[in-house]
Design a protein around this motif. Structure first.
Motif: not given
Length: 514
Positions: A327-340
């Motif tokens: 659950n966390l992995g893709w959400k944290l990745a999107a946040t770091i990439h700046g498109h969350a």
């Protein structure tokens, strides 16, 4: 003296157990730089090996592994040790295929009514898989290394300083910097304690024991799981013993575990005069059930046992933690990439905290019907009668194997929030295979132009799949998150505006096709 690392990692993970390693793999799928810090220098431990390291993997976990191309590796490792696993697991030596248990009350695969799960299609994840913790860690570590994850062993976290920009982590005499820190460092999590997370719950009722011993007369103990007027024990010859002593958890980590103490407890719990001549391995555990009130504080997050602890009854803890990582992995990745989307990362705690709370209550319920009292034994008899019905078995299987997992994502469709079915197309490809890169999916079974155009606007985050599968379950279109859970579904003519709203909610503002 601390030395300063010159690298700034996207994510630093504390803990190289299965949860930390699986999360690291999820983050690397998104191209992030990941450092895993592990306190133990040696990954090997007798308690991770058979028999005490044996864990059953839920359908939810197997689906996650299937969707990331890990299931074949895990299944191959299981097959390689299947003989040893069958010997270690007394319930596998039955003529009927077991499907799980509740407080030791077994239920069986042939009693499950899968017709109660109309949203599910056959999948490789339906298999029963049990694996020891060391083998699972080895598989996940190999995958993490192959993906470029940096793992440092002998680096236990000792201090944390977070700011608005990053987190400084002291470990093993060095200081490392990450944009985010995730504590996957177990039930006694240093990350949780230093960061000041509230950790609340209920105190233990018993001390549990895992023992490998030599017995003067093993025939005095009955094989399998046994309830007695004083407690419960399981026994597998020649000397594998697990037992619980309802002492309020008084002995757990309070005194050295001596042969005299183990024998005294075993005689009390088994109501026999059995004699232990040697103890090769002994460890204690309890049913203490605590949970962090939130899984995020600033740039620090928790997952796995660092976020929630409970008794190992029923083997739910490992599966719960792996679900956190997915659950966390893709959400944290999107946040770091700046498109969350706004507050996407906050949905991690909002979705996973209720799941953890439910598992803690499931654990407490099992303890409640294990107490050595006449009233508890009467209640246990009633539960046993219920489990032996077809509806009862199906209900308990849903809970134990994770089939009933559903996030509250809003919307009226009954599939929203559930794990997507493993749809298969005529060319043999499946949803599970199409999720290997941890991107979202827009499944357009009627190949409608508006949905194709919509998907192209999120081309870097959503894969568009057109065409009718072998069984569409009456659906017209489905939007799937990178973790494999349904964000939107339609039974009839697809509403592209509703689909666009759901896509924006989970994938951020749309971008023009490149």
């Amino acid at each position: 003296m601390q030395t300063q690392s010159t690298n700034l990692y996207d994510v630093v993970i504390a803990g190289a157990g299965p949860v930390g390693l699986f999360l690291a793999c999820e983050l690397r799928l998104a191209g992030l730089s990941v450092l895993v810090l592990e306190q133990a220098q040696d990954p090997h431990s007798a308690l991770k090996q058979l028999p005490f390291g044996l864990r059953g993997l839920s359908i939810a976990t197997l689906e996650a592994f299937h969707r990331r191309g890990l299931l074949d590796d895990v299944a191959a490792a299981q097959r390689a040790s299947s003989g040893a696993i069958k010997t270690a697991a007394h319930w596998m030596q039955q003529t009927r295929r077991p499907a799980g248990h509740f407080a030791g009350i077994q239920f069986y695969q042939d009693d499950i009514d899968a017709a109660k799960w109309p949203w599910r299609l056959p999948t490789p994840a339906d298999a029963n898989v049990a694996v020891d913790m060391e083998t699972l860690e080895t598989v996940l570590a190999a995958r993490a290394h192959s993906m470029g994850v940096e793992i440092r062993r002998g680096f236990g976290v000792t201090a944390i300083a977070d700011s608005d920009e990053d987190v400084a982590v002291q470990a093993g005499g060095e200081t490392f910097r990450g944009r985010w820190l995730v504590g996957c460092d177990g039930g006694r999590s240093t990350v949780r304690k230093i960061s000041g997370f509230d950790f609340v719950g209920t105190d233990p009722e018993f001390t549990g024991y895992s023992v490998e011993a030599e017995l003067a007369d093993p025939t005095k103990l009955r094989p399998g799981r046994n309830y007695t007027p004083a407690g419960m024990y399981t026994f597998a010859q020649p000397g594998t013993i697990a037992m619980v002593d309802f002492d309020g958890g008084a002995f757990h980590r309070t005194e050295p575990i001596t042969i005299e103490h183990v024998q005294r407890v075993l005689r009390h719990v088994s109501c026999t005069d059995v004699t232990i001549t040697a103890v090769r391995l002994a460890a204690t555990w309890t049913d203490r059930a605590h949970q962090a009130t939130t899984y995020r504080k600033g740039r620090v997050l928790l997952a796995g046992d660092a976020a929630h602890i409970h008794s190992p009854l029923g083997g739910q803890g490992l599966n719960l933690g792996l679900g956190d990582a997915l659950n966390l992995g893709w959400k944290l990745a999107a946040t770091i990439h700046g498109h969350a989307p706004a507050n996407l990362l906050d949905t991690y705690s909002r979705e996973r905290h209720p799941v953890g709370a439910q598992i803690l209550d499931w654990s407490r319920a099992q303890v409640a019907i294990m107490r050595p009292t006449p009233s508890t034994r009467a209640l246990q008899s009633i539960i046993r009668d219920l489990i032996e019905t077809r509806d009862g078995t199906t209900y308990f299987a849903e809970r134990v194997r994770g089939v009933s997992l559903r996030y509250d994502l809003g919307g009226n469709h009954p599939l929203v929030g559930r794990s997507v079915s493993d749809f298969e197309w005529p060319d043999g490809t499946t949803v599970g295979e199409r999720l290997r890169q941890a991107k979202g999916l827009l499944l357009d079974f009627d190949a409608l132009a508006p949905l194709q155009a919509l998907a192209s606007r999120w081309g870097d985050r959503i894969t568009y799949v057109a065409g009718e599968p072998r069984d569409r379950l009456g659906l017209s279109a489905v939007l799937v998150r990178p973790d494999g859970f349904v964000a939107w579904a339609s039974d009839g003519a697809s509403d592209d505006e509703e689909a666009a709203h759901a896509a924006a909610r989970w994938f951020g503002e749309a971008t023009e096709a490149r």
